[in-house]
Design an enzyme around this catalytic site. Structure first.
Site, PDB file in Angstrom:
ATOM      1  CG  ASP A   1     -15.789  -8.037  -6.986  1.00 29.29           C
ATOM      2  OD1 ASP A   1     -14.641  -8.093  -6.501  1.00 29.29           O
ATOM      3  OD2 ASP A   1     -16.780  -7.636  -6.342  1.00 29.29           O
TER       4      ASP A   1
ATOM      5  CD  GLN B   1     -10.188  -5.598   4.202  1.00 30.51           C
ATOM      6  OE1 GLN B   1     -10.006  -6.603   3.519  1.00 30.51           O
ATOM      7  NE2 GLN B   1     -10.449  -5.667   5.497  1.00 30.51           N
TER       8      GLN B   1
ATOM      9  CE1 TYR C   1      -7.350  23.995  -8.513  1.00 30.34           C
ATOM     10  CE2 TYR C   1      -5.561  25.325  -9.398  1.00 30.34           C
ATOM     11  CZ  TYR C   1      -6.149  24.671  -8.328  1.00 30.34           C
ATOM     12  OH  TYR C   1      -5.564  24.693  -7.092  1.00 30.34           O
TER      13      TYR C   1
ATOM     14  CE  LYS D   1     -10.787  -8.193  -0.261  1.00 35.51           C
ATOM     15  NZ  LYS D   1     -11.342  -7.591   0.965  1.00 35.51           N
TER      16      LYS D   1
ATOM     17  CG  PHE E   1     -17.966  -6.994   1.143  1.00 34.82           C
ATOM     18  CD1 PHE E   1     -18.303  -7.248   2.459  1.00 34.82           C
ATOM     19  CD2 PHE E   1     -17.550  -5.715   0.800  1.00 34.82           C
ATOM     20  CE1 PHE E   1     -18.226  -6.246   3.422  1.00 34.82           C
ATOM     21  CE2 PHE E   1     -17.469  -4.709   1.750  1.00 34.82           C
ATOM     22  CZ  PHE E   1     -17.806  -4.981   3.066  1.00 34.82           C
TER      23      PHE E   1
ATOM     24  NE  ARG F   1      -6.779  18.374 -11.424  1.00 34.87           N
ATOM     25  CZ  ARG F   1      -6.814  18.128 -10.115  1.00 34.87           C
ATOM     26  NH1 ARG F   1      -6.688  16.896  -9.668  1.00 34.87           N
ATOM     27  NH2 ARG F   1      -6.966  19.119  -9.256  1.00 34.87           N
TER      28      ARG F   1
ATOM     29  NE  ARG G   1      -4.569  12.871  -6.352  1.00 37.77           N
ATOM     30  CZ  ARG G   1      -5.242  14.019  -6.272  1.00 37.77           C
ATOM     31  NH1 ARG G   1      -6.156  14.320  -7.180  1.00 37.77           N
ATOM     32  NH2 ARG G   1      -5.008  14.866  -5.285  1.00 37.77           N
TER      33      ARG G   1
ATOM     34  CG  HIS H   1     -12.390 -12.697  -2.373  1.00 39.94           C
ATOM     35  ND1 HIS H   1     -13.475 -13.506  -2.022  1.00 39.94           N
ATOM     36  CD2 HIS H   1     -12.497 -11.595  -1.597  1.00 39.94           C
ATOM     37  CE1 HIS H   1     -14.191 -12.914  -1.090  1.00 39.94           C
ATOM     38  NE2 HIS H   1     -13.620 -11.746  -0.822  1.00 39.94           N
TER      39      HIS H   1
END
Length: 404
Positions: A168, A194, A233, A197, A97, A226, A243, A171
């Site tokens: 990767d 996704q 902050y 999957k 992909f 962070r 996230r 899959h």
């Protein structure tokens, strides 16, 4: 008398619907519980994300896991944490992909495409070795379709040249190489959640690692730069808000409970299909050796020879097979380097040297897979029963008989 093909109005060879995703009341109740709590965010509204990360890391045999918004971002986090610099080269396969390579571009690095093994459709270790230059920084092997790459050879090459390995495993959920879960062998393993999957929450991704420094950096990048122990902050690294939510995490925890059993069923059905299809002239399942201790068959792939089907093209064959009720597809239309993004160098980044010219790239094995050979059966079909696998083969034989 030849049977009338479904594509021409005849009856289908396969009359079963293969549903995906699979869920039950436990999934619904878990999501409902989070929805009703009003605490949907991360990391300030609950601990379901951390809980899933710990579960997935343990499942894969890794020390750490960091969730993120998708499998494309997970690759980007891994690359940045592996300290790639603008203009560095990253070796990738062309049969995958787009984001395997576009994530490299996003990091201002140069994707170097090397060919696949024609027997597995995974990246060729020999081609990797031949492509390494003084600018090479990392290798991204793709466990395509859930079939493990030759990780011993790839890790040997990486150690020899001082390169990072980012698996990767988009899959590869649950699959194994010599008893080790995919994603746990290289420096970092990257997964996608996704909707298609084998483990899904609709969208989402995760990276796993055993390296303390890589973990700290990827965790920081995922959370707007962070660092652990820092103030809300205070931002130390060039990260973004990548996230996931509590709802995604709790859904993934529920789905993870059934992943191992599903993986083993796909593996068993894949082996049975290999046995059946090996007897069909013109059909060649991809190779798997003893190192592949568990194949998750996100895609079941076989090679098609039109000569055994009266000259019927692969594209026409794939359309007929789908019409017969087999959840199938012809796969990628061309290798990644032929995508307009690479042909036109439409990169919006500054560090790709002028001499890089993807119009001159040619990987013959990937070209043949895309143009004429590869046919895919999708993962949810491999969750059927043995009689379903037999029906898939009967559909292929029905097409073959119609052409001879």
């Amino acid at each position: 008398m030849k049977e009338k093909l479904a594509i021409n109005g005849g009856p289908k060879a396969v009359n079963k619907e293969f549903l995906w995703p699979i869920f039950d009341a436990g999934d619904v109740n878990a999501v409902t519980r989070i929805a009703q709590s009003g605490k949907w965010g991360n990391p300030d509204c609950g601990d379901e994300v951390a809980k899933f990360e710990e579960e997935f890391a343990a499942y894969c045999g890794a020390k750490y896991a960091i969730t993120c918004v998708n499998g494309s971002v997970s690759l980007r986090l891994a690359l940045i944490a592996c300290d790639v610099k603008p203009g560095d080269e990253v070796i990738v396969p062309p049969y995958t992909f787009i984001t395997t390579a576009s994530s490299v571009i996003e990091c201002n690095c140069v994707p170097v495409f090397v060919d696949i093994d024609p027997n597995t459709y995974n990246i060729s270790p020999a081609a990797i070795e031949a492509a390494i230059t003084e600018r090479t920084k990392a290798i991204i092997p793709v466990h395509f379709g859930g079939l493990a790459c030759d990780m011993d050879a790839i890790m040997d090459i990486a150690r020899k040249h001082g390169l990072r390995v980012i698996e990767d495993a988009a899959h590869g959920h649950g699959a194994e190489y010599k008893g080790k879960k995919l994603g746990s062998i290289g420096d970092v393993g990257s997964f996608s959640f996704q909707s298609s999957k084998n483990l899904t929450s609709g969208e989402g991704g995760i990276v796993i690692t055993n390296d303390d420094e890589l973990y700290a950096m990827m965790r920081s990048l995922r959370n707007v730069g962070r660092i652990e122990g820092g103030q809300w902050y205070d931002h130390y690294n060039p990260g973004c808000n990548y996230r996931i939510t509590q709802i995604q995490a709790v859904l993934l925890s529920q789905q993870l409970k059934r992943l191992e059993a599903q993986t083993r069923k796909r593996n068993d059905n894949g082996l049975y299909l290999n046995h059946l299809l090996s007897k069909v002239k013109g059909i060649s399942p991809l190779s798997r050796n003893e190192a592949i201790t568990l194949h998750c068959y996100h895609i079941y792939i076989f090679k098609y020879d039109p000569a055994a089907f009266g000259g019927l093209s692969r594209n026409d064959f794939a359309a007929m097979l789908t019409a017969e009720g087999v959840p199938s597809f012809k796969g990628y239309p061309h290798p990644l380097y032929k995508q307009p993004l690479f042909q036109n160098k439409n990169f919006m980044c500054y560090a790709i040297p002028d001499h890089v010219d993807y119009t001159q790239v040619y990987c013959p094995n990937a070209e043949q897979a895309c143009s004429s050979d590869a046919v895919w059966i999708l993962q949810h079909a491999l969750l059927g029963e043995k009689e379903d696998m037999e029906a898939f083969v009967n559909a292929i034989l029905k097409i073959q008989t119609s052409q001879l």
